[in-house]
Design a protein around this motif. Structure first.
Motif, PDB file in Angstrom:
ATOM      1  N   GLU A  91       0.870  -1.173   0.000  1.00 17.75           N
ATOM      2  CA  GLU A  91       0.000   0.000   0.000  1.00 17.75           C
ATOM      3  C   GLU A  91       0.913   1.232   0.000  1.00 17.75           C
ATOM      4  N   ALA A  92       0.633   2.157  -0.942  1.00 21.57           N
ATOM      5  CA  ALA A  92       1.379   3.419  -1.021  1.00 21.57           C
ATOM      6  C   ALA A  92       2.903   3.243  -0.994  1.00 21.57           C
ATOM      7  N   PRO A  93       3.455   2.514  -1.954  1.00 17.16           N
ATOM      8  CA  PRO A  93       4.908   2.336  -1.927  1.00 17.16           C
ATOM      9  C   PRO A  93       5.648   3.632  -2.264  1.00 17.16           C
ATOM     10  N   LEU A  94       6.814   3.770  -1.721  1.00 20.93           N
ATOM     11  CA  LEU A  94       7.657   4.910  -2.085  1.00 20.93           C
ATOM     12  C   LEU A  94       8.335   4.609  -3.414  1.00 20.93           C
TER      13      LEU A  94
ATOM     14  N   PRO B  49      10.254  -0.306  10.524  1.00 22.90           N
ATOM     15  CA  PRO B  49       9.198  -1.085  11.184  1.00 22.90           C
ATOM     16  C   PRO B  49       7.836  -0.993  10.504  1.00 22.90           C
ATOM     17  N   PHE B  50       7.722  -0.157   9.457  1.00 24.43           N
ATOM     18  CA  PHE B  50       6.487  -0.094   8.641  1.00 24.43           C
ATOM     19  C   PHE B  50       6.944  -0.306   7.189  1.00 24.43           C
TER      20      PHE B  50
ATOM     21  N   GLY C 210       6.240  -2.086   4.492  1.00 21.18           N
ATOM     22  CA  GLY C 210       5.454  -2.254   3.271  1.00 21.18           C
ATOM     23  C   GLY C 210       6.162  -3.181   2.300  1.00 21.18           C
TER      24      GLY C 210
ATOM     25  N   GLY D  69       8.967  -2.937   1.040  1.00 26.69           N
ATOM     26  CA  GLY D  69      10.404  -3.081   1.291  1.00 26.69           C
ATOM     27  C   GLY D  69      11.298  -2.103   0.561  1.00 26.69           C
ATOM     28  N   THR D  70      10.727  -1.044   0.008  1.00 26.33           N
ATOM     29  CA  THR D  70      11.514  -0.146  -0.856  1.00 26.33           C
ATOM     30  C   THR D  70      12.758   0.401  -0.155  1.00 26.33           C
TER      31      THR D  70
ATOM     32  N   TYR E  57       9.660  -4.737   9.320  1.00 27.78           N
ATOM     33  CA  TYR E  57       8.447  -5.361   9.856  1.00 27.78           C
ATOM     34  C   TYR E  57       7.231  -4.703   9.223  1.00 27.78           C
TER      35      TYR E  57
ATOM     36  N   ASN F 242       4.556  -6.033  14.643  1.00 30.54           N
ATOM     37  CA  ASN F 242       3.929  -4.763  14.995  1.00 30.54           C
ATOM     38  C   ASN F 242       5.013  -3.767  15.387  1.00 30.54           C
TER      39      ASN F 242
ATOM     40  N   PHE G 165      -1.966   5.925  18.861  1.00 26.00           N
ATOM     41  CA  PHE G 165      -0.961   5.146  18.135  1.00 26.00           C
ATOM     42  C   PHE G 165       0.405   5.834  18.199  1.00 26.00           C
TER      43      PHE G 165
HETATM   44  C1  LIG Z   1       2.890   3.786   3.813  1.00 23.53           C
HETATM   45  S1  LIG Z   1       3.052   2.057   3.939  1.00 23.53           S
HETATM   46  C2  LIG Z   1       4.782   1.794   3.760  1.00 23.53           C
HETATM   47  C3  LIG Z   1       5.170   1.709   2.308  1.00 23.53           C
HETATM   48  C4  LIG Z   1       6.603   1.331   2.130  1.00 23.53           C
HETATM   49  N1  LIG Z   1       7.495   2.399   2.457  1.00 23.53           N
HETATM   50  C5  LIG Z   1       6.818   0.887   0.678  1.00 23.53           C
HETATM   51  O1  LIG Z   1       7.608   1.518  -0.049  1.00 23.53           O
HETATM   52  O2  LIG Z   1       6.182  -0.074   0.246  1.00 23.53           O
HETATM   53  C6  LIG Z   1       2.799   1.773   5.630  1.00 23.53           C
HETATM   54  C7  LIG Z   1       2.820   0.300   6.024  1.00 23.53           C
HETATM   55  O3  LIG Z   1       2.700   0.221   7.443  1.00 23.53           O
HETATM   56  C8  LIG Z   1       2.015  -0.984   7.753  1.00 23.53           C
HETATM   57  N2  LIG Z   1       1.527  -0.869   9.147  1.00 23.53           N
HETATM   58  C9  LIG Z   1       0.431  -0.222   9.625  1.00 23.53           C
HETATM   59  N3  LIG Z   1       0.385  -0.305  10.975  1.00 23.53           N
HETATM   60  C10 LIG Z   1       1.474  -1.009  11.361  1.00 23.53           C
HETATM   61  C11 LIG Z   1       1.999  -1.429  12.618  1.00 23.53           C
HETATM   62  N4  LIG Z   1       1.384  -1.139  13.775  1.00 23.53           N
HETATM   63  N5  LIG Z   1       3.154  -2.128  12.632  1.00 23.53           N
HETATM   64  C12 LIG Z   1       3.780  -2.454  11.483  1.00 23.53           C
HETATM   65  N6  LIG Z   1       3.319  -2.103  10.275  1.00 23.53           N
HETATM   66  C13 LIG Z   1       2.200  -1.384  10.203  1.00 23.53           C
HETATM   67  C14 LIG Z   1       0.949  -1.093   6.688  1.00 23.53           C
HETATM   68  O4  LIG Z   1       0.554  -2.447   6.527  1.00 23.53           O
HETATM   69  C15 LIG Z   1       1.677  -0.535   5.461  1.00 23.53           C
HETATM   70  O5  LIG Z   1       2.221  -1.577   4.679  1.00 23.53           O
END
Ligand SMILES: C[S@@+](CC[C@H](N)C(=O)[O-])C[C@H]1O[C@@H](n2cnc3c(N)ncnc32)[C@H](O)[C@@H]1O
Length: 548
Positions: free
Chosen positions: A341-344, A367-368, A370, A372-373, A428, A458, A488
């Motif tokens: 979702e919303a990759p960079l 830790p977020f 996505g 993996g970019t 993660y 998480n 959050f």
């Molecule tokens: C904006 S996207 C990251 C995109 C990533 N930079 C990429 O290029 O694909 C944010 C990600 O955070 C994940 N996410 C949301 N809440 C989270 C949490 N509490 N812990 C870990 N990941 C979480 C979502 O599933 C989503 O994939």
């Protein structure tokens, strides 16, 4: 970027959008570390840098209603997505070869298919990077695909003129490398570190001059540029006839000919021209007229897969004509199939790593993560894998192209790829499907699973992977963040304060109130754009308890 600097008018006749509209010494490859040194100096110099023009990213916009009555004879390029001359049927796999090759898995028999290789050589499991070794497909394909009319008599009875560019190898070209807004400083640092000493940042990118080999290297090595444009002409213009005259006086025949297909894009900032589409048509007409006069035929227009891409950029007083040597935007490295979702974009991720002063030999967490970019880009930086090693470029279709030079450059680049990473990279994400996508992307980026560890987890419970390191992340924002946002961010902040003392925390977000919500004072806040979304990169230095 201030309101007035934003492109007022843009025109693109694209059908399929690419997302944008990017020396003798061996290149140094770790842009993160280099950028760190150069940035300090650049920050000093930035205030003195003169404003420069930017061939802005053309956004799709229908200009059909503005089409003026008086047009030239040539068919309008505005036939979106189709050529005005029947295109020859592609030979089996040919278009694929050009557009999809970078994503192809290693071919059978090649030595770099990890699974095959590891079966034979289990000791190679420690190799972090599946070096993109040479293959027949990769390096021995013809520079320019044969055209059915090659060597065929022309309608007038004359034979096709042998295309020769007439350039000397030492000829210098003025180049403009656009980049994501906010990345100009780190792009300048990167280009200077690559050996382009005269690289100077401007609005939306950097200018420099270099020879043809330098153009190829910029395409191959720049992680932050969006494309590499050669400036072929620039002059003051008052009306569309001036634009026609400028384009007609430009020696396009040195670059491409009637058997190549063409696409022209126009963008403008504060241009007084009434219709950008008309400017676009006049440019296209001038190019076609010139080639017809010199070579007996005109190129056909193909807005989807052109051989030659020309950018016309208009400002308040002048017109600049650029030839695009990259083709597809440079952030398309060739490994991404699975986007969460919303990759960079990859070049934005590379810029974030540079702006965060990440040391490529230090641990890195997202830790977020996505798809993996950030981490995949980081792995390529740390290993010195050139971002353009897997993908095709438009320069390969130009008359000037020297395939041997290109092959040698790639061979040299491959020989510099480090076999192993020095520090752990860990990502993660809560969503198992997204982690699967990241793992598949990792594989397509020719990286072994031990290079970057992607795990379902998480962020609110993710422990640091080392005493010190960098956390660089693009957390969800707005409606993407389900539940109580305030709680959050407060919880994440408390977690970071408790566990991440000694870490550099860097967060890109469009939520400009994030530091308040996290109750953290950022060490730096760097304005930048993620596509058209205004963002900040907030940097926090975590110290033991009580940090604020
Ligand atoms: C904006 S996207 C990251 C995109 C990533 N930079 C990429 O290029 O694909 C944010 C990600 O955070 C994940 N996410 C949301 N809440 C989270 C949490 N509490 N812990 C870990 N990941 C979480 C979502 O599933 C989503 O994939």
């Amino acid at each position: 970027m201030s309101e007035q600097d934003k492109p007022k008018k843009t025109l693109s006749l694209k059908k399929t959008t690419t997302a944008d509209v990017d020396p003798a010494a061996p290149p140094k490859l770790r842009s993160g570390a280099r950028a760190k040194v150069a940035l300090n100096r650049l920050r000093q110099q930035a205030a003195d840098a003169p404003a420069q023009e930017e061939p802005t990213r053309p956004t799709s916009r229908s200009a059909a209603s503005k089409r003026p009555a008086g047009r030239s004879n040539s068919g309008p390029q505005g036939d979106r997505g189709r050529s005005d001359r029947p295109r020859r049927p592609a030979a089996a796999g040919e278009q694929r070869d050009r557009s999809e090759r970078p994503n192809r898995r290693p071919t059978e028999g090649a030595s770099f298919s990890r699974n095959d290789r590891n079966k034979e050589h289990p000791q190679r499991r420690s190799v972090a990077y599946d070096a993109p070794a040479r293959t027949r497909n990769d390096d021995e394909r013809p520079t320019r695909r044969p055209h059915p009319r090659d060597d065929a008599p022309r309608s007038g009875g004359s034979f096709r003129r042998k295309p020769e560019s007439g350039f000397s190898t030492t000829q210098q070209f003025p180049v403009f490398a656009p980049c994501p807004q906010g990345m100009e400083e780190v792009l300048e640092a990167e280009l200077q570190a690559l050996g382009y000493e005269n690289a100077k940042m401007g609005k939306g990118g950097c200018h420099f001059t270099t020879d043809w080999q330098g153009v190829l290297k910029a395409n191959l090595y720049s992680r932050i540029a969006t494309r590499i444009l050669i400036q072929l002409a620039k002059a003051p213009v008052h009306n569309e006839d001036d634009i026609y005259a400028l384009a007609h006086a430009t020696p396009w025949e040195q670059w491409f000919g009637p058997d190549d297909t063409l696409r022209v894009d126009t963008s403008a900032i504060r241009s007084p021209m009434q219709s950008l589409q008309f400017c676009n048509l006049r440019t296209k007409d001038a190019i076609c007229d010139r080639l017809r006069e010199r070579e007996g035929a005109r190129p056909s227009i193909d807005t989807v897969r052109p051989d030659a891409k020309v950018h016309l950029f208009l400002d308040a007083t002048s017109a600049t004509l650029y030839l695009d040597t990259s083709g597809e935007s440079l952030f398309k490295r060739g490994w991404r199939h699975n986007k969460g979702e919303a990759p960079l974009r990859e070049n934005l991720a590379a810029g974030l790593l540079a702006l965060s002063d990440w040391d490529p030999s230090a641990p890195l967490m997202d830790p977020f993560c996505g798809s993996g970019t950030i981490l995949i880009e980081a792995a390529w930086i740390a290993l010195g894998a050139p971002p353009g090693i897997w993908r095709p470029f438009h320069f390969e279709r130009l008359r000037i192209h020297d395939d041997r030079m290109w092959r040698d450059l790639k061979e040299d680049a491959r020989s510099r790829i480090a076999p192993k990473l020095e520090a752990p990279l860990v990502g993660y994400d809560l969503d198992p499907a997204v982690i699967d996508a990241a793992k598949r992307n990792l594989e397509r980026a020719h990286l072994t699973p031990d290079t970057v560890r992607f795990e379902v987890g998480n962020a609110l419970e993710a422990l640091p992977i080392a005493e010190e390191g960098w956390l660089i992340s693009n957390p969800p924002y707005g409606e993407r963040l389900k539940g109580n946002q305030e709680a959050f961010w407060r919880d994440w902040s408390a977690w970071l304060k408790q566990h991440y003392a000694g870490w550099n925390i860097n967060v890109i977000t469009s939520d400009l109130t994030l530091p308040n919500q996290m109750r953290l004072k950022p060490k730096r806040r760097i304005p930048l754009y993620n596509g058209s979304l205004e963002c900040r990169l907030f940097s926090f230095e975590m110290v033991a308890a009580g940090y604020r």
